[in-house]
Design an enzyme around this catalytic site. Structure first.
Site, PDB file in Angstrom:
ATOM      1  N   CYS A 100       0.785  -1.228  -0.061  1.00 52.50           N
ATOM      2  CA  CYS A 100       0.092   0.020  -0.048  1.00 52.50           C
ATOM      3  C   CYS A 100       0.968   1.297   0.046  1.00 52.50           C
ATOM      4  CB  CYS A 100      -1.104   0.013   1.224  1.00 52.50           C
ATOM      5  SG  CYS A 100      -2.004   1.539   1.352  1.00 52.50           S
ATOM      6  N   CYS A 102       0.070   3.311   3.375  1.00 51.93           N
ATOM      7  CA  CYS A 102       0.502   2.607   4.774  1.00 51.93           C
ATOM      8  C   CYS A 102       1.775   1.987   5.092  1.00 51.93           C
ATOM      9  CB  CYS A 102      -0.694   2.551   5.573  1.00 51.93           C
ATOM     10  SG  CYS A 102      -1.138   0.796   5.064  1.00 51.93           S
ATOM     11  N   CYS A 147      -6.207  -2.401   0.580  1.00 46.49           N
ATOM     12  CA  CYS A 147      -5.029  -2.633   1.575  1.00 46.49           C
ATOM     13  C   CYS A 147      -5.643  -3.539   2.744  1.00 46.49           C
ATOM     14  CB  CYS A 147      -4.624  -1.363   1.973  1.00 46.49           C
ATOM     15  SG  CYS A 147      -3.299  -1.318   3.446  1.00 46.49           S
ATOM     16  N   CYS A 196      -5.193  -0.392   6.009  1.00 46.98           N
ATOM     17  CA  CYS A 196      -5.979   0.745   5.870  1.00 46.98           C
ATOM     18  C   CYS A 196      -6.864   0.768   5.166  1.00 46.98           C
ATOM     19  CB  CYS A 196      -4.994   1.784   5.870  1.00 46.98           C
ATOM     20  SG  CYS A 196      -4.339   1.958   4.173  1.00 46.98           S
ATOM     21  N   ASP A 247      21.986   2.591 -15.876  1.00 47.50           N
ATOM     22  CA  ASP A 247      21.941   1.504 -15.073  1.00 47.50           C
ATOM     23  C   ASP A 247      21.007   0.274 -15.796  1.00 47.50           C
ATOM     24  OD1 ASP A 247      21.750  -0.511 -13.130  1.00 47.50           O
ATOM     25  OD2 ASP A 247      20.712   0.398 -11.693  1.00 47.50           O
TER      26      ASP A 247
END
Length: 409
Positions: A197, A200, A213, A216, A333
């Protein structure tokens, strides 16, 4: 359109001249240099050029250029549209695009994810399209959670109408502070960057495209528009078969966003969709080019999610050339190659080229995918028998190949 101040007029004129010289001399398509010259003379040129226009900003990790093209095609039904058709998606490219169509009342601009807050603040765009976020050029753009957070802050307190893919939790979080959002369910095949999430940090429960989630209240919003296989279901629950010439599910998702955006301009699906069906190629993507009896289809893939999309439209019965660079626009990269599952290529003749061909060769070796290493793209082509060939390349490798064929569109 309000007439530009004298300084801005001069900057615009000189920028257009620089762009023309770039094209005439074969140095490029002029989509960046013109904007750079203009901004040197008038640093606030983008704001001045954007004034009095209705702007759409399109941002995502993948699909920006195609979605920009589709929205532009649809909106041409109602008026002239300024756009950065070839993907120059930073402020210099935006200035160049707006300068080339000074009287266009509408503009559709592809925007690099990192630059979206700055461009939104400068232009005051009335519509923003947000489609997906996944790892890409980590050495330049940083963590995608940070990008989503920047989107969230940029949209706070604005009157901008957001068109957002609710199947991507990071996009949903980034759009969550906007005062007006049209949610579109257009899928998220690449989920490896969004198992937690963003609000949170708790785990996300995922079932199909739905998600929520565990810790939450953050969950997938109810979509107004839904991509349903080969069709789009609009807010009135009417189903429209897309029947696009552009291949693959990703392009059907792009079309769903484009149709939702067109409706914010009062353009109904029955008028917008026929224009989307006319699009066959986007800045060289999906173009088929000929060389010595060989038909090469050009596909762009810049990151793991993009390679997943490219494999989906690739023809498993054809040989395939893979080309990877690591220049500035690609990101230096190449560790992202290890996030791509190349095992799908087993059984196909695979040819590897590009500046970072050894990096890709090692990755294929570990994946137990047989391949042939080629010094140049031409070397890879001449090893093929006449017939069809798929080509997948990342950004600068793709542009180099496209330039060899006269920047095929």
């Amino acid at each position: 359109m309000t007439q530009l101040p004298l300084r801005a007029q001069l900057a615009t004129a000189l920028g257009r001249t620089a762009a023309t010289l770039s094209r005439v001399t074969g140095r490029g398509d002029g989509s960046v240099i013109g904007g750079r010259v203009g901004l040197m003379l008038e640093p606030d040129l983008l704001r001045k050029l954007a004034a009095d226009r209705k702007l759409v900003l399109v941002s995502a990790t993948n699909g920006k250029t195609t979605t920009t093209r589709l929205i532009t095609s649809a909106l041409q039904e109602v008026g002239e549209v300024a756009t950065n058709a070839f993907g120059a998606n930073m402020p210099a490219g935006h200035v160049s695009a707006l300068s080339q169509a000074k009287q266009a009342p509408l503009a559709v601009l592809e925007v690099d994810e990192k630059y979206l807050p700055e461009v939104l603040d400068t232009t005051g765009a009335s519509v923003v399209c947000l489609m997906n976020l996944s790892r890409d050029q980590m050495d330049r753009a940083a963590e995608i959670w940070l990008l989503a957070q920047k989107w969230q802050r940029a949209l706070t307190g604005t009157d901008t109408h957001v068109i957002a893919n609710c199947d991507d939790p990071l996009v949903t979080w980034g759009a969550s502070t906007a005062t007006r959002v049209t949610w579109v369910s257009c899928g998220q095949p690449w989920k490896e960057d969004s198992w937690c999430c963003p609000r949170c940090g708790g785990p996300l429960d995922r079932k199909g495209d739905d998600w929520a989630c565990r810790e939450c209240s953050f969950r997938r919003p109810e979509p107004a528009w839904v991509l349903d296989d080969d069709a789009v279901i609009d807010p009135r629950r009417q189903r429209w078969v897309l029947d696009l010439q552009l291949p693959g599910r990703a392009n059907r998702a792009n079309a769903a966003i484009a149709l939702a955006t067109a409706e914010t301009f009062g353009l109904p699906v029955e008028r917008a969709l026929p224009r989307l069906r006319e699009v066959r190629s986007v800045a060289g993507r999906y173009t088929t080019v000929e060389r010595d009896g060989r038909s090469l289809r050009l596909l762009l893939a810049k990151n793991p999610a993009g390679w997943l999309e490219a494999f989906e439209v690739s023809d498993a019965g054809l040989p395939i050339i893979l080309s990877v660079n690591a220049q500035g626009p690609d990101g230096r990269d190449t560790s992202w190659l290890w996030d791509v599952d190349y095992r799908i290529l087993r059984g196909r003749p695979v040819y590897v080229t590009g500046e970072r061909r050894l990096d890709l060769a090692l990755r294929l070796h570990v994946a137990e995918v047989p391949f042939q290493l080629c010094e140049t793209f031409d070397d890879a082509v001449v090893r093929q028998a006449p017939g069809g060939i798929d080509v997948i390349a990342n950004y600068t490798a793709f542009q180099q190949i496209r330039a060899e064929f006269g920047r095929a569109v």
